[in-house]
Design a protein around this motif. Structure first.
Motif, PDB file in Angstrom:
ATOM      1  N   ALA A 133       3.164  -1.222   4.462  1.00 41.13           N
ATOM      2  CA  ALA A 133       2.510   0.618   4.115  1.00 41.13           C
ATOM      3  C   ALA A 133       3.719   1.188   3.763  1.00 41.13           C
ATOM      4  O   ALA A 133       5.345   1.756   4.232  1.00 41.13           O
ATOM      5  CB  ALA A 133       1.805   1.283   4.904  1.00 41.13           C
ATOM      6  N   THR A 144       5.711   7.323  -3.711  1.00 37.90           N
ATOM      7  CA  THR A 144       5.045   6.480  -5.545  1.00 37.90           C
ATOM      8  C   THR A 144       5.916   6.308  -6.240  1.00 37.90           C
ATOM      9  O   THR A 144       6.639   5.615  -6.890  1.00 37.90           O
ATOM     10  CB  THR A 144       4.368   7.384  -5.754  1.00 37.90           C
ATOM     11  OG1 THR A 144       3.164   7.905  -4.480  1.00 37.90           O
ATOM     12  CG2 THR A 144       3.371   7.078  -6.927  1.00 37.90           C
ATOM     13  N   SER A 197       0.860  -0.967  -0.060  1.00 37.30           N
ATOM     14  CA  SER A 197      -0.106  -0.035  -0.488  1.00 37.30           C
ATOM     15  C   SER A 197       1.126   1.011  -0.302  1.00 37.30           C
ATOM     16  O   SER A 197       1.607   1.596   1.001  1.00 37.30           O
ATOM     17  CB  SER A 197      -0.871  -0.158   1.471  1.00 37.30           C
ATOM     18  OG  SER A 197      -1.859   1.140   1.215  1.00 37.30           O
ATOM     19  N   ASP A 224       2.164   5.700  -0.371  1.00 38.14           N
ATOM     20  CA  ASP A 224       1.540   6.772  -0.129  1.00 38.14           C
ATOM     21  C   ASP A 224       1.744   7.575  -1.620  1.00 38.14           C
ATOM     22  O   ASP A 224       2.382   7.019  -2.069  1.00 38.14           O
ATOM     23  CB  ASP A 224       1.683   7.166   1.166  1.00 38.14           C
ATOM     24  CG  ASP A 224       1.220   8.078   1.879  1.00 38.14           C
ATOM     25  OD1 ASP A 224      -0.329   8.868   1.555  1.00 38.14           O
ATOM     26  OD2 ASP A 224       0.314   7.752   3.213  1.00 38.14           O
ATOM     27  N   GLY A 227       2.732  12.426   4.627  1.00 36.09           N
ATOM     28  CA  GLY A 227       1.519  11.452   4.299  1.00 36.09           C
ATOM     29  C   GLY A 227       1.489  10.514   5.540  1.00 36.09           C
ATOM     30  O   GLY A 227      -0.229  10.156   5.893  1.00 36.09           O
ATOM     31  N   PHE A 228       2.725  10.060   6.176  1.00 31.79           N
ATOM     32  CA  PHE A 228       2.245   9.756   6.995  1.00 31.79           C
ATOM     33  C   PHE A 228       1.533   9.933   8.531  1.00 31.79           C
ATOM     34  O   PHE A 228       0.587   9.372   8.856  1.00 31.79           O
ATOM     35  CB  PHE A 228       3.428   8.241   7.855  1.00 31.79           C
ATOM     36  CG  PHE A 228       2.937   7.677   9.090  1.00 31.79           C
ATOM     37  CD1 PHE A 228       2.329   6.633   8.820  1.00 31.79           C
ATOM     38  CD2 PHE A 228       3.603   7.848   9.983  1.00 31.79           C
ATOM     39  CE1 PHE A 228       2.425   5.370   9.921  1.00 31.79           C
ATOM     40  CE2 PHE A 228       3.249   6.964  10.968  1.00 31.79           C
ATOM     41  CZ  PHE A 228       2.551   5.902  11.180  1.00 31.79           C
ATOM     42  N   LEU A 282      -3.075  12.106   0.460  1.00 29.41           N
ATOM     43  CA  LEU A 282      -1.811  12.452   1.128  1.00 29.41           C
ATOM     44  C   LEU A 282      -1.931  11.101   2.223  1.00 29.41           C
ATOM     45  O   LEU A 282      -3.264  11.537   2.327  1.00 29.41           O
ATOM     46  CB  LEU A 282      -1.508  13.328   1.180  1.00 29.41           C
ATOM     47  CG  LEU A 282      -0.230  13.866   1.135  1.00 29.41           C
ATOM     48  CD1 LEU A 282       0.717  15.058   1.068  1.00 29.41           C
ATOM     49  CD2 LEU A 282       1.273  12.614   0.926  1.00 29.41           C
ATOM     50  N   GLY A 283      -1.488  10.439   2.818  1.00 30.21           N
ATOM     51  CA  GLY A 283      -2.298   9.665   3.633  1.00 30.21           C
ATOM     52  C   GLY A 283      -3.076   8.164   3.667  1.00 30.21           C
ATOM     53  O   GLY A 283      -3.793   7.530   4.640  1.00 30.21           O
ATOM     54  N   CYS A 284      -3.105   7.792   2.157  1.00 32.70           N
ATOM     55  CA  CYS A 284      -3.447   6.665   2.333  1.00 32.70           C
ATOM     56  C   CYS A 284      -2.807   5.486   2.118  1.00 32.70           C
ATOM     57  O   CYS A 284      -3.853   4.425   2.529  1.00 32.70           O
ATOM     58  CB  CYS A 284      -4.156   7.087   0.511  1.00 32.70           C
ATOM     59  SG  CYS A 284      -2.057   6.328  -0.842  1.00 32.70           S
ATOM     60  N   GLY A 285      -2.119   5.250   2.463  1.00 33.73           N
ATOM     61  CA  GLY A 285      -0.925   4.045   2.792  1.00 33.73           C
ATOM     62  C   GLY A 285      -1.119   3.583   3.688  1.00 33.73           C
ATOM     63  O   GLY A 285      -1.588   2.465   3.521  1.00 33.73           O
ATOM     64  N   CYS A 289       5.351   4.836   3.358  1.00 29.54           N
ATOM     65  CA  CYS A 289       4.882   6.165   3.514  1.00 29.54           C
ATOM     66  C   CYS A 289       6.302   7.280   3.590  1.00 29.54           C
ATOM     67  O   CYS A 289       6.985   6.721   4.194  1.00 29.54           O
ATOM     68  CB  CYS A 289       4.048   6.547   4.077  1.00 29.54           C
ATOM     69  SG  CYS A 289       2.576   5.010   4.764  1.00 29.54           S
TER      70      CYS A 289
END
Length: 566
Positions: A430, A386, A379, A381, A436-437, A409-412, A432
């Motif tokens: 994850a 990326t 997963s 971020d 993002g984290f 941002l924050g999806c990880g 990140c």
């Protein structure tokens, strides 16, 4: 005679549809849903998140990973508002998600009651189905309709439920409908197939651009590429459709892509787009004949002119070509592209092996590659991570999930929560950045609470790194990108997980090897070089057709740069 309450029926229907967990936070306007959910915990679990946005992002990621509907819930007002970011992620990435939101009681609607907002209006743009439940008798039909529509249209269904309705008994006048998914085969018209076949037969330098729609057709895609002698370029959502180091793979395209992919697009006389509506058209060929295959006719020719449009399922369409197209004898272009890709991998190997302090981000990817299982869930971020993952991680059979169209941002971390719930026996990472984290880091505690032993790989450069380079590419001074971070490894320990702080090269691989052996959620907090540019830097969509294309040409074509600086 016993009559079932509407809240009980709601949970029963979710179970009938195969829903086995819901992400959310309890609260006053959904407590009449939470109580029947509590009683059914042996069949459907409630995953209490620390922020509704994380719940919606997790539901979206679950849908992307499994194809099954993701479900999230929130109270009226602030809780429902928090869902929006994750729901838009699901909308843009075409993931089936159901959101159940509370509302003030029926007799208070329209009175400016506490936490009352117009939820139907608020969700109107994000949802393919958006309804307020008006009565207990209406609820069963509308629930079935919502889930059926989310599946059929691959989007978000929202049900707003006033707090009193789940407590009402369902009368005998309630209509019964079915909790079933009906699928259909979609196949292009014969004349369109013949036109595309003719274009392929004349191609001497064809390129396939494969998107997310090719993930379940690896064997067919590779057989097609071999038959027509076409290298395959992958969009970001398409990453993992074929192994990255397969001889036919040229990696990604555009600002996170490879030089061989860029060169192949510049030289292609025929472009075959499969299962993608690629937005950065400045990186597509200027004068190639173009074939576009997509199950949604509205996507064909939407962003880029096409010569043949094929509205159908990618797998069955490619199977038709395998049966009706002859083997191409023009293989020089393919072989040239393969040689270029071999040199590219060699350059990446050199870059990843380079030791330095601070640690280069590419080194972190190599360590992850060393420990990641063949079927791991990744997963990723949004941000510089990326770029590093898209370019450097060699996918084999892993699953790769990201917020591709919304790029939020924050999806990880929420994606990793969903990955571990969906596949409890698989490794889940994850990946990140620190920016993002930090947006969703509270839900690391959720992983601890539910014993989800995932691993957060944290690229810590104390920067909003991608924005730093965007500002510099524009000729501006860096501003507002510095981050003041805690020690994320200590944070993991405090939460009840396991933390690793990595500041030196010799600490990197041992931290990864130890983390994947743990039976607890882990954070590997790696201090990376803030000045390592993810070249070419990310540019906005509007710039991609102009300045960004010019920049890539200058760097790639004129030989000024093969790769990001070592």
């Amino acid at each position: 005679m016993f009559k079932q309450k509407a809240g009980e029926k709601l949970i029963e229907l979710l179970i009938e549809w195969g829903v086995d967990h819901i992400y959310g936070m309890p609260g006053d306007s959904i407590n009449s849903i939470i109580e029947p959910l509590r009683k059914a915990q042996d069949k459907i679990k409630f995953i209490q998140v620390r922020h509704e946005e994380a719940g919606a992002l997790a539901a979206a990621a679950y849908a992307k990973l499994t194809g099954k509907i993701g479900v999230c819930t929130a109270i009226a007002g602030p809780g429902a508002i928090h869902l929006l970011n994750g729901l838009y992620d699901a909308k843009l990435d075409k993931a089936p998600v159901l959101a159940l939101t509370g509302q003030v009681e029926s007799d208070l609607i329209g009175s400016d009651a506490f936490q009352e907002i117009n939820l139907e209006r608020m969700f109107d743009d994000v949802a393919v189905y958006n309804q307020r439940i008006m009565s207990a008798e209406q609820l069963p039909t509308v629930v079935n309709q919502a889930i059926r529509t989310a599946y059929a249209k691959k989007g978000v269904a929202v049900l707003t439920i006033p707090d009193d309705i789940p407590r009402f008994e369902i009368g005998s006048e309630a209509r019964e409908t079915s909790s079933i998914i009906v699928k259909q085969d979609v196949f292009p018209h014969r004349e369109d197939l013949e036109k595309a076949k003719d274009l392929i037969g004349k191609a001497e330098s064809p390129v396939i651009l494969a998107g997310r729609g090719t993930h379940e057709m690896r064997e067919e895609l590779l057989a097609f590429a071999e038959k027509i002698a076409a290298p395959i370029v992958l969009t970001l959502p398409g990453k993992g459709a074929i192994p990255d180091e397969h001889p036919y793979c040229l990696g990604g395209l555009g600002l996170i892509g490879t030089k061989p992919a860029y060169e192949a697009m510049q030289e292609a006389d025929t472009l075959i787009m499969i299962g993608t509506s690629y937005p950065f058209t400045g990186f597509l060929p200027d004068h190639a004949k173009t074939i576009h295959i997509d199950i949604d006719p509205a996507q064909i020719g939407k962003r880029y002119p096409v010569d043949a449009g094929l509205a159908g399922e990618a797998k069955t369409t490619i199977q038709w070509f395998l049966e009706n197209v002859g083997r191409s004898e023009h293989r020089q272009f393919l072989e040239q592209s393969q040689e270029r890709m071999k040199r590219w991998w060699s350059q990446l190997d050199t870059q990843e092996a380079k030791e330095s302090l601070p640690i280069k981000p590419q080194r972190v990817i190599r360590a992850l590659q060393h420990v990641a299982a063949d079927n791991a869930v990744l997963s990723v971020d949004v941000g510089n991570v990326t770029v590093w993952m898209a370019r450097h991680f060699r996918m084999t059979n892993q699953q790769f999930v990201i917020s591709s169209w919304l790029a939020t941002l924050g999806c990880g971390l929420p994606g990793a929560l969903a990955g571990k719930i969906a596949y409890p026996d698989k490794q889940v990472f994850a990946v990140c950045g620190d920016g993002g984290f930090a947006m969703t880091m509270a839900d690391f505690i959720t992983a601890v609470k539910y014993n989800l032993p995932l691993v957060v790989v944290l690229f810590n450069n104390h920067k909003i790194g991608m924005i730093k380079f965007e500002q510099e590419v524009m000729g501006n001074a860096e501003f507002g990108t510095d981050l003041t971070n805690p020690n994320f490894a200590r944070y993991a320990d405090i939460c009840g997980g396991v933390g690793y702080r990595v500041e030196k090269e010799e600490e990197l691989l041992p931290a990864f090897e130890s983390a994947v052996r743990q039976n607890k959620p882990c954070i590997i907090d790696v201090i990376v070089d803030a000045n390592e540019a993810p070249m070419p830097a990310k540019i906005t969509l509007g710039q991609a057709t102009g300045y960004a294309k010019h920049m890539v040409k200058e760097l790639f074509q004129e030989g000024k740069l093969d790769l990001p600086p070592l």
